[in-house]
Design a protein around this motif. Structure first.
Motif, PDB file in Angstrom:
ATOM      1  N   SER A 138      63.965   3.593  30.993  1.00  0.00           N
ATOM      2  CA  SER A 138      65.031   2.611  31.206  1.00  0.00           C
ATOM      3  C   SER A 138      64.601   1.229  30.746  1.00  0.00           C
ATOM      4  CB  SER A 138      65.425   2.575  32.686  1.00  0.00           C
ATOM      5  OG  SER A 138      65.935   3.818  33.120  1.00  0.00           O
ATOM      6  N   ALA A 139      63.362   0.856  31.064  1.00  0.00           N
ATOM      7  CA  ALA A 139      62.859  -0.458  30.658  1.00  0.00           C
ATOM      8  C   ALA A 139      62.742  -0.546  29.135  1.00  0.00           C
ATOM      9  CB  ALA A 139      61.506  -0.723  31.306  1.00  0.00           C
ATOM     10  N   PHE A 183      69.328  -2.004  31.978  1.00  0.00           N
ATOM     11  CA  PHE A 183      68.352  -1.359  32.858  1.00  0.00           C
ATOM     12  C   PHE A 183      69.029  -0.721  34.064  1.00  0.00           C
ATOM     13  CE2 PHE A 183      65.269  -1.530  36.382  1.00  0.00           C
ATOM     14  CZ  PHE A 183      64.277  -0.738  35.857  1.00  0.00           C
TER      15      PHE A 183
END
Length: 273
Positions: A138-139, A183
């Motif tokens: 996600s990051a 995010f």
């Protein structure tokens, strides 16, 4: 004489015991190492988590560029004019990989969980390692999409007025809002897919039936309550007041709820053929 020599030789050599041949103590990896190993286990196949999602992004990007050129040519307008730009901001191409990644989250539990148990990985370490993977992916995606959004804005749509990343609510506020929204949305998708997979691992089709029926009843019940109390105006006003950053910050609450439910469910799950 030989006896004396033998005695001296024996005295000069150190005494050998069974402990000299004992194997060195093997220390089991710590909790952090075990969690990291689970994340690495998932990443053995980078195609699933990185390759295919970015192939989808690249394909959507090429299609967006072609559509932008067609629109500009057919309207005979400047690619950077408001007329050529405004309509393309409603493109949903930027969300193209999200529909695939929810399947990836399901596979992370459904396909890797039985395999990991064969290596004596505990359910807790597996879920924490999988969660770590979700955070890392996600990051990474959030940073990448944020940078592409800013580049697209600086180049006025790659020089042809295209809107692939700078679309919908992305690019409206600062770069940090784009980072937050990407995010939080990615985390929600991952843990939603993972929690659904744990329900299937624990209760199979009866559990899935109960889950989807309950979810439908909950959504319809909430809609009916808002309608019967004439509260739609107030609800819309509340969401509007939150702004983009506020709305996606609230999204962390259902994400945490899904993550917790997934963990508690997986603790009792048993893989079956």
């Amino acid at each position: 004489m030989s006896t004396a020599t033998s005695s001296q030789t024996s005295a000069s050599q150190p005494e050998t015991t069974m402990t000299d041949f004992a194997p060195a103590t093997v220390h089991a990896p710590g909790r952090i190492a075990r969690i990291w190993n689970v994340a690495r286990l998932h990443l053995v196949d980078l195609r699933t988590y990185v390759g295919i999602p970015w192939i989808i992004v690249g394909t959507a990007f090429v299609i967006t560029l072609i559509i932008s050129v067609i629109i500009t040519y057919s309207t005979g307008s400047d690619p950077n004019s408001p007329t050529a730009l405004v309509g393309q901001r409603y493109s949903w191409a930027v969300l193209a990989p999200q529909w695939y990644l929810i399947v990836v989250a399901v596979q992370a539990i459904g396909m890797t969980f039985p395999f990991a148990l064969g290596f004596s990985v505990t359910r807790r370490d597996f879920y924490l390692g999988t969660s770590l993977l979700f955070v890392m992916i996600s990051a990474f995606n959030a940073v990448a999409f944020m940078l592409l959004t800013q580049i697209e804005k600086l180049t006025n749509g790659w020089g042809i007025g295209a809107h692939m990343f700078n679309a919908l609510w992305f690019g409206v506020d600062g770069w940090w809002v784009d980072l937050l929204t990407f995010f939080s949305m990615q985390m929600f998708i991952f843990f939603l897919g993972a929690s659904v997979a744990t329900i299937y691992m624990r209760w199979r089709m009866p559990g899935m039936l109960v889950f989807w029926v309950s979810l439908a009843v909950l959504i319809l019940g909430a809609a009916a309550l808002i309608t019967f109390t004439s509260s739609w105006t107030a609800v819309i006003a509340w969401f509007t007041a939150q702004g983009i950053a506020g709305f996606f910050s609230w999204l962390f609450i259902p994400t945490l709820f899904a993550a917790t439910c997934g963990y508690l469910t997986l603790r009792k799950a048993t893989p079956k053929n």
